[in-house]
Design an enzyme around this catalytic site. Sequence first.
Site, PDB file in Angstrom:
ATOM      1  N   GLU A  94       0.829  -1.198   0.000  1.00 17.77           N
ATOM      2  CA  GLU A  94       0.000   0.000   0.000  1.00 17.77           C
ATOM      3  C   GLU A  94       0.864   1.248   0.000  1.00 17.77           C
ATOM      4  O   GLU A  94       1.943   1.257   0.570  1.00 17.77           O
ATOM      5  CB  GLU A  94      -0.830   0.026   1.286  1.00 17.77           C
ATOM      6  CG  GLU A  94      -1.713  -1.158   1.402  1.00 17.77           C
ATOM      7  CD  GLU A  94      -2.474  -1.172   2.706  1.00 17.77           C
ATOM      8  OE1 GLU A  94      -2.563  -0.130   3.376  1.00 17.77           O
ATOM      9  OE2 GLU A  94      -2.988  -2.240   3.047  1.00 17.77           O
ATOM     10  N   CYS A 127       3.139   8.546   1.446  1.00 16.64           N
ATOM     11  CA  CYS A 127       3.479   7.623   2.525  1.00 16.64           C
ATOM     12  C   CYS A 127       3.708   6.264   1.865  1.00 16.64           C
ATOM     13  O   CYS A 127       2.816   5.745   1.194  1.00 16.64           O
ATOM     14  CB  CYS A 127       2.316   7.573   3.515  1.00 16.64           C
ATOM     15  SG  CYS A 127       2.555   6.362   4.809  1.00 16.64           S
ATOM     16  N   CYS A 177       5.260  -7.142   7.939  1.00 19.55           N
ATOM     17  CA  CYS A 177       6.215  -6.564   8.888  1.00 19.55           C
ATOM     18  C   CYS A 177       6.504  -7.609   9.954  1.00 19.55           C
ATOM     19  O   CYS A 177       5.619  -8.349  10.364  1.00 19.55           O
ATOM     20  CB  CYS A 177       5.637  -5.311   9.529  1.00 19.55           C
ATOM     21  SG  CYS A 177       6.809  -4.453  10.614  1.00 19.55           S
ATOM     22  N   CYS A 219       3.970  -5.194  16.307  1.00 19.81           N
ATOM     23  CA  CYS A 219       3.277  -4.238  17.185  1.00 19.81           C
ATOM     24  C   CYS A 219       1.806  -4.668  17.278  1.00 19.81           C
ATOM     25  O   CYS A 219       1.156  -4.897  16.248  1.00 19.81           O
ATOM     26  CB  CYS A 219       3.394  -2.814  16.635  1.00 19.81           C
ATOM     27  SG  CYS A 219       5.114  -2.295  16.463  1.00 19.81           S
ATOM     28  N   CYS A 253      -1.184  -2.943  15.210  1.00 17.40           N
ATOM     29  CA  CYS A 253      -0.959  -2.547  13.815  1.00 17.40           C
ATOM     30  C   CYS A 253      -1.373  -3.664  12.858  1.00 17.40           C
ATOM     31  O   CYS A 253      -1.080  -4.836  13.091  1.00 17.40           O
ATOM     32  CB  CYS A 253       0.514  -2.199  13.624  1.00 17.40           C
ATOM     33  SG  CYS A 253       0.970  -1.838  11.917  1.00 17.40           S
ATOM     34  N   LEU A 299       7.413   5.330  19.614  1.00 19.68           N
ATOM     35  CA  LEU A 299       7.658   5.037  21.032  1.00 19.68           C
ATOM     36  C   LEU A 299       6.484   4.255  21.645  1.00 19.68           C
ATOM     37  O   LEU A 299       6.672   3.183  22.195  1.00 19.68           O
ATOM     38  CB  LEU A 299       7.885   6.371  21.752  1.00 19.68           C
ATOM     39  CG  LEU A 299       8.554   6.345  23.112  1.00 19.68           C
ATOM     40  CD1 LEU A 299       9.886   5.619  23.083  1.00 19.68           C
ATOM     41  CD2 LEU A 299       8.750   7.785  23.612  1.00 19.68           C
ATOM     42  N   CYS A 344      -1.648   1.921   7.489  1.00 21.54           N
ATOM     43  CA  CYS A 344      -0.818   0.756   7.758  1.00 21.54           C
ATOM     44  C   CYS A 344      -1.411  -0.620   7.495  1.00 21.54           C
ATOM     45  O   CYS A 344      -1.902  -1.280   8.404  1.00 21.54           O
ATOM     46  CB  CYS A 344      -0.397   0.779   9.213  1.00 21.54           C
ATOM     47  SG  CYS A 344       0.405   2.282   9.619  1.00 21.54           S
TER      48      CYS A 344
HETATM   49  N1  SAH Z   1       7.786   0.268  11.212  1.00 27.42           N
HETATM   50  C1  SAH Z   1       7.769   1.713  11.235  1.00 27.42           C
HETATM   51  C2  SAH Z   1       6.738   2.305  10.261  1.00 27.42           C
HETATM   52  C3  SAH Z   1       5.356   1.878  10.652  1.00 27.42           C
HETATM   53  S1  SAH Z   1       3.916   2.781  10.293  1.00 27.42           S
HETATM   54  C4  SAH Z   1       7.472   2.186  12.639  1.00 27.42           C
HETATM   55  O1  SAH Z   1       7.205   1.364  13.508  1.00 27.42           O
HETATM   56  O2  SAH Z   1       7.562   3.387  12.890  1.00 27.42           O
HETATM   57  C5  SAH Z   1       4.042   4.379  10.958  1.00 27.42           C
HETATM   58  C6  SAH Z   1       3.314   4.630  12.280  1.00 27.42           C
HETATM   59  O3  SAH Z   1       1.927   4.260  12.276  1.00 27.42           O
HETATM   60  C7  SAH Z   1       3.953   3.876  13.416  1.00 27.42           C
HETATM   61  O4  SAH Z   1       4.175   4.765  14.478  1.00 27.42           O
HETATM   62  C8  SAH Z   1       2.887   2.862  13.761  1.00 27.42           C
HETATM   63  O5  SAH Z   1       3.012   2.407  15.066  1.00 27.42           O
HETATM   64  C9  SAH Z   1       1.620   3.632  13.512  1.00 27.42           C
HETATM   65  N2  SAH Z   1       0.405   2.794  13.440  1.00 27.42           N
HETATM   66  C10 SAH Z   1       0.324   1.499  13.096  1.00 27.42           C
HETATM   67  N3  SAH Z   1      -0.950   1.054  13.147  1.00 27.42           N
HETATM   68  C11 SAH Z   1      -1.696   2.111  13.533  1.00 27.42           C
HETATM   69  C12 SAH Z   1      -3.098   2.288  13.783  1.00 27.42           C
HETATM   70  N4  SAH Z   1      -3.953   1.302  13.619  1.00 27.42           N
HETATM   71  N5  SAH Z   1      -3.517   3.505  14.190  1.00 27.42           N
HETATM   72  C13 SAH Z   1      -2.640   4.513  14.337  1.00 27.42           C
HETATM   73  N6  SAH Z   1      -1.323   4.416  14.099  1.00 27.42           N
HETATM   74  C14 SAH Z   1      -0.840   3.222  13.716  1.00 27.42           C
END
Ligand code: SAH
Length: 363
Positions: free
Chosen positions: A96, A110, A117, A121, A124, A222, A340
């Site tokens: 995406e 973006c 991944c 997390c 996500c 974080l 994401c």
């Molecule tokens: N792997 C990288 C890029 C990920 S996406 C990272 O961890 O930073 C970018 C941001 O979107 C990250 O901070 C991720 O935690 C956040 N994110 C992921 N799923 C989300 C969701 N459902 N709602 C809001 N933010 C989300």
Amino acid sequence: MQSAAGMLHLLDLTREEFQAWLAQRGHPGYRAGQVWQWIFQRRAVGFEQMTDLPQALRAELAGQFLLDTTRVAAHRTADDGTEKLLLQLADGEQVECVLLRDDRGHHAVCISSQVGCAMGCVFCASGLNGVVRNLTTAEIVAQMLQLGRLLPPENRISHVVMMGMGEPLANLPHVLPALEMASRPDGLGISARRITISTVGLPAAIRRLAEQGCPYHLAVSLHAPNDELRNQLVPSNRKVGIGAILAAADEYFRLTGRRLMFEYVLLGGVNDQPEHARQLIQLLRNRSALLNLIPYNPVKGLPYETPSSRATARFVEILTEGGVNVKIRYRKGSRIDAACGQLRRLVAAAEGPVAPAVGSGPA
Ligand code: SAH
């Protein structure tokens, strides 16, 4: 990546490598510049369009190199102008990428760095089935080219954020050459200062990035102010710890001078309590940093909730009083599943199972 026919994608070569390839075959070096101009400025999708190249060279290039290998599998547009593409790659995998417009005339993209991944997390969508594979340089660049073609000819991409699917610092060998093509004046010409790499926090890779000497913005996800909570939300933290990540981020700031950005997804009742805000103040108060709060964008099947606007306002108030620079980032295009990994899952669910996932993401 090499196709079944053994053909290289042209954008898996640096401009210098391409120039050397041309020289070996007796073509003048300036042909590389012409080809790059067709690709990056004139949005060409095939060598036959490059009408100021000799016909024989166009045929030779078409016989040697792939150029346009991604196909738009889905295209959605939200009310706020956000457009999202689901791109199908040569091997059938999908990634995406999103185009975001704002009222200052900025056009940010973006983009993704991996299919899936491995970071896992828990909130996500991208990591729900683990990681399938890294994207190639050409596949990362293709996202920018495809999104750029959605803009009228007089508009260009102004900002790039690596906040799509995947962990960019786990794929630096392809991410760095792709960002170089984005930032070079003879590429997309987007200043490094307008490019942001978002990471879950991999200290060794943060240091490697710092040593590259490219002043990209670094955003560290974080999501929790202490290791106990972060270990639950961000499993990759268990082997690393917040202290080591902050030390690497400080080093990044020292070497590049770029103000750090920290991202914090607000999960209602989980990490949005006043005590969490107070702990964050201790972590961030003395750093040159911006804290980006992202209200959770619900993912189907996951148990997390967006906090109430009251809880969010209270969280911001405590941080601001504590001297932290804080911004709330409302995600654009959430109604088109622009967050994401959500569109890929949606389409995969509608079309049947995707390729089996490998990796460690939680089920
Ligand atoms: N792997 C990288 C890029 C990920 S996406 C990272 O961890 O930073 C970018 C941001 O979107 C990250 O901070 C991720 O935690 C956040 N994110 C992921 N799923 C989300 C969701 N459902 N709602 C809001 N933010 C989300």
